[in-house]
Design an enzyme around this catalytic site. Structure first.
Site, PDB file in Angstrom:
ATOM      1  N   GLU A 126     -51.613  54.526  24.366  1.00 51.26           N
ATOM      2  CA  GLU A 126     -50.370  53.759  24.524  1.00 51.26           C
ATOM      3  C   GLU A 126     -50.096  53.653  26.018  1.00 51.26           C
ATOM      4  O   GLU A 126     -50.850  54.217  26.830  1.00 51.26           O
ATOM      5  CB  GLU A 126     -49.206  54.441  23.788  1.00 51.26           C
ATOM      6  CG  GLU A 126     -49.369  54.401  22.269  1.00 51.26           C
ATOM      7  CD  GLU A 126     -48.215  55.007  21.508  1.00 51.26           C
ATOM      8  OE1 GLU A 126     -47.190  55.340  22.119  1.00 51.26           O
ATOM      9  OE2 GLU A 126     -48.350  55.153  20.281  1.00 51.26           O
ATOM     10  N   HIS A 240     -37.789  49.852  25.055  1.00 50.13           N
ATOM     11  CA  HIS A 240     -39.155  49.648  24.544  1.00 50.13           C
ATOM     12  C   HIS A 240     -39.506  48.183  24.738  1.00 50.13           C
ATOM     13  O   HIS A 240     -38.718  47.305  24.406  1.00 50.13           O
ATOM     14  CB  HIS A 240     -39.239  50.031  23.069  1.00 50.13           C
ATOM     15  CG  HIS A 240     -40.645  50.208  22.586  1.00 50.13           C
ATOM     16  ND1 HIS A 240     -41.502  49.151  22.429  1.00 50.13           N
ATOM     17  CD2 HIS A 240     -41.354  51.315  22.256  1.00 50.13           C
ATOM     18  CE1 HIS A 240     -42.681  49.614  22.008  1.00 50.13           C
ATOM     19  NE2 HIS A 240     -42.612  50.918  21.902  1.00 50.13           N
ATOM     20  N   ARG A 288     -44.164  52.116  30.172  1.00 48.89           N
ATOM     21  CA  ARG A 288     -43.216  51.332  29.374  1.00 48.89           C
ATOM     22  C   ARG A 288     -42.134  50.641  30.203  1.00 48.89           C
ATOM     23  O   ARG A 288     -41.766  49.500  29.927  1.00 48.89           O
ATOM     24  CB  ARG A 288     -42.589  52.317  28.396  1.00 48.89           C
ATOM     25  CG  ARG A 288     -41.838  51.733  27.286  1.00 48.89           C
ATOM     26  CD  ARG A 288     -41.482  52.820  26.302  1.00 48.89           C
ATOM     27  NE  ARG A 288     -42.582  53.139  25.424  1.00 48.89           N
ATOM     28  CZ  ARG A 288     -42.523  54.056  24.461  1.00 48.89           C
ATOM     29  NH1 ARG A 288     -41.404  54.733  24.276  1.00 48.89           N
ATOM     30  NH2 ARG A 288     -43.537  54.284  23.680  1.00 48.89           N
ATOM     31  N   HIS A 349     -34.440  52.029  23.445  1.00 48.94           N
ATOM     32  CA  HIS A 349     -35.291  52.775  22.510  1.00 48.94           C
ATOM     33  C   HIS A 349     -35.133  54.292  22.609  1.00 48.94           C
ATOM     34  O   HIS A 349     -35.128  54.986  21.595  1.00 48.94           O
ATOM     35  CB  HIS A 349     -36.753  52.399  22.788  1.00 48.94           C
ATOM     36  CG  HIS A 349     -37.752  53.119  21.944  1.00 48.94           C
ATOM     37  ND1 HIS A 349     -37.798  52.999  20.566  1.00 48.94           N
ATOM     38  CD2 HIS A 349     -38.772  53.971  22.274  1.00 48.94           C
ATOM     39  CE1 HIS A 349     -38.801  53.730  20.087  1.00 48.94           C
ATOM     40  NE2 HIS A 349     -39.387  54.343  21.099  1.00 48.94           N
ATOM     41  N   ARG A 384     -39.994  58.237  30.029  1.00 45.73           N
ATOM     42  CA  ARG A 384     -40.866  59.047  29.162  1.00 45.73           C
ATOM     43  C   ARG A 384     -42.204  58.371  28.929  1.00 45.73           C
ATOM     44  O   ARG A 384     -42.270  57.167  28.657  1.00 45.73           O
ATOM     45  CB  ARG A 384     -40.171  59.278  27.813  1.00 45.73           C
ATOM     46  CG  ARG A 384     -41.037  60.005  26.812  1.00 45.73           C
ATOM     47  CD  ARG A 384     -40.283  60.297  25.543  1.00 45.73           C
ATOM     48  NE  ARG A 384     -39.828  59.096  24.866  1.00 45.73           N
ATOM     49  CZ  ARG A 384     -40.541  58.392  24.006  1.00 45.73           C
ATOM     50  NH1 ARG A 384     -41.774  58.754  23.708  1.00 45.73           N
ATOM     51  NH2 ARG A 384     -40.032  57.322  23.432  1.00 45.73           N
TER      52      ARG A 384
HETATM   53  C1  SIN Z   1     -44.312  53.388  19.860  1.00 46.44           C
HETATM   54  O1  SIN Z   1     -44.956  53.616  18.854  1.00 46.44           O
HETATM   55  O2  SIN Z   1     -44.526  52.468  20.627  1.00 46.44           O
HETATM   56  C2  SIN Z   1     -43.129  54.256  20.162  1.00 46.44           C
HETATM   57  C3  SIN Z   1     -43.580  55.624  20.383  1.00 46.44           C
HETATM   58  C4  SIN Z   1     -42.698  56.257  21.401  1.00 46.44           C
HETATM   59  O3  SIN Z   1     -41.525  55.922  21.503  1.00 46.44           O
HETATM   60  O4  SIN Z   1     -43.220  57.053  22.170  1.00 46.44           O
END
Ligand code: SIN
Length: 519
Positions: A126, A240, A288, A349, A384
């Site tokens: 991610e 997010h 992010r 988020h 985060r």
């Molecule tokens: C996601 O699945 O993109 C969210 C996971 C997170 O908030 O770390």
């Protein structure tokens, strides 16, 4: 005199004693309870039930080093880089080094992480991760699977009582130490306890658009603030990048996990261009905060309120198996993600700020602990790293429980507390108050901020707080509104005080963290 949200005579309400009271039934709350010694009586209180919390909704997974090609040092560096360098380094070290053991414990408890064809954990990537290290369950229902396993384990423990539909009104202290909490479940009750653990989750409902459930009104953080606890990092609110634009209910958007980009999804603007490639060396998998801002800029310049996420490189069969929840929700919104782009937009988020704690979950009030999203250990810094939040819940819940186990339980002889009896019983349109808070935060406390907007926002929230100062809070919604206004005020004033842009805190009227003028 201190403002309480409840307004009853504490002498006259039902009273029970527990060695440990845990507020919140997400992964932080359940895992803390499971790690409390069986000699201690413990109650876990859920505002609604285990399905209505951010943990349960977590799709992406849990970040931890479990592969030969990965290293603790890399996870440490990625966490620090995503957090814009201002993380608490010891907290990060504890997080990444204790993480793998927590994964083993979850497996031993029956959590089934998805595996590849060789039977090894399937790890995805991610935003901000330099290696594939996100473990997941049920494709994209990691939070649900872990919550259910932990909940079943809690149900077998004789020392733990679980109670739903119970709202935290206030934390009560005596001689500056935790003495109990007052809750509302149709009537007020007092739980006397020397150990109160706040695991009440996030604050998303303070914003107009969020991925968070309706319960995320920051009740635990606001109650701790009223009790005199120190808060920290309140300016760091995470947006997010990819919430599903269509189908939001009451401002709550369905999340399209970053793991979709981890498996090859590409962001495209209205012209079809893969815009992230030119904006950051990590492209679509940049941290992010960076991706959210770039999408925001695209939206602002195109005047179309979303960009697209393109995962059409994958087959329908693959997507249905890897992302069953996302596939079916998009289908419900009449989007076939194997052949159509997904319209996405950034929304609130996660909250990096919260009740300031040490690395054993201790707040500035003796006997009041916090863990998970409600807490701020400093582990996330200014932003985060994706999928570090469930890991944080596990690592710091265990530490918190261990500290309570070692410290034992103070005895409490609860004496009465003085509360204002003259709260005004005035008709208030509480929905209008809540909407005003949400609009103010979306207008002035969003992805890009500036002093003028923050000042305006503070003025509006101060008027609301003034109006509520002596108001009798006659329903849960009234108490939530007070909590939301208090949280909003803390976010705005912390954002106004931090003049430089750093991580998720971004101002277009001052210089960047590294001294660079940001546009
Ligand atoms: C996601 O699945 O993109 C969210 C996971 C997170 O908030 O770390």
């Amino acid at each position: 005199m201190r403002r309480y949200a409840f307004h009853c005579n504490i002498e006259e309400i039902d009273r029970k004693y527990y060695d440990v009271v845990i507020v919140g039934s997400g992964i932080a709350g359940l895992y803390t309870a499971l790690n409390i010694d069986e000699r201690f009586s413990c109650i876990v209180l859920s505002k609604e039930n285990i399905r209505q919390c951010n943990s349960y909704l977590a799709q992406g997974g849990i970040a931890a080093v479990t592969k030969k090609e990965d290293k603790l040092e890399l996870h440490y560096n990625d966490t620090l880089y995503a957090g814009a360098g201002i993380c608490n380094k010891q907290a990060v070290e504890d997080l990444v080094s204790e993480g793998p053991k927590e994964i083993e414990r979850l497996v031993a408890a029956g959590v089934k992480f998805d595996t590849d064809s060789r039977g090894d954990f399937h790890a995805t990537r991610e935003g901000g991760h330099s290696k594939n290290r996100i473990l997941h369950c049920g494709g994209d229902s990691t939070g649900k699977q872990v919550e259910e396993k932990l909940f079943n384990a809690v149900a077998q423990k004789k020392n733990i009582t679980y109670k739903e539909n119970t709202f935290l009104a206030d934390i009560v202290t005596q001689q500056g130490k935790a003495a109990g909490i007052v809750v509302y479940d149709g009537q007020y009750r007092l739980y006397v306890s020397p150990n109160i653990v706040i695991c009440s989750g996030g604050i998303g409902q303070v914003y107009k658009y969020t991925t968070n459930p309706s319960a995320a009104t920051g009740d635990g953080i606001a109650a701790a603030l009223r009790a005199g606890a120190e808060l920290d990092s309140m300016e760091f609110v995470q947006f997010h990048p990819t919430a599903l634009y269509f189908g939001a209910e009451n401002g709550r958007h369905f999340l399209i996990s970053e793991a979709v980009r981890g498996e090859g999804g590409i962001l495209r603007n209205q012209k079809g261009e893969c815009f992230m490639r030119a904006r950051h060396p990590m492209g679509d998998l940049a941290p992010r905060d960076i991706v959210a801002r770039e999408i925001f800029r695209e939206i602002r310049s195109s005047k179309v309120p979303y960009v697209y996420l393109d995962i059409t490189s994958k087959t329908k069969e693959y997507l249905m198996q890897r992302f069953p929840t996302i596939y079916s929700e998009c289908k419900r919104q009449e989007i076939d993600i194997s052949s159509q782009f997904i319209p996405v937009c950034p929304v609130q988020h996660y909250f990096m700020g919260g009740i300031k704690t040490d690395l054993n979950g201790r707040s500035s009030i003796q006997g009041v602990y916090a863990c998970g999203e409600a807490a701020c250990t400093g582990v996330h810094g200014a932003n985060r790293l994706a999928s570090n939040s469930l890991l944080e819940c596990l690592v710091f819940a265990r530490r918190c429980a261990q500290h309570i186990n070692q410290s034992g339980c103070r005895s409490i002889s609860f004496t009465s507390i003085e509360i204002e009896t003259q709260y005004m019983d005035r008709e208030t349109d509480i929905d209008a108050v809540i909407n005003k808070i949400k609009n103010t935060m979306s207008d002035h406390g969003g992805i890009i901020k500036n002093q003028k907007g923050l000042k305006e926002g503070i003025k509006t929230i101060d008027e609301i707080l003034m109006q509520m100062q002596h108001l009798k809070l006659s329903s849960v919604k009234h108490m939530e509104a007070l909590n939301m206004a208090m949280i909003a005020r803390q976010i705005l004033s912390a954002a106004a005080a931090r003049k430089e842009s750093v991580g998720a805190h971004y101002r277009d009227d001052t210089i960047g963290y590294e001294g660079i003028k940001v546009c």
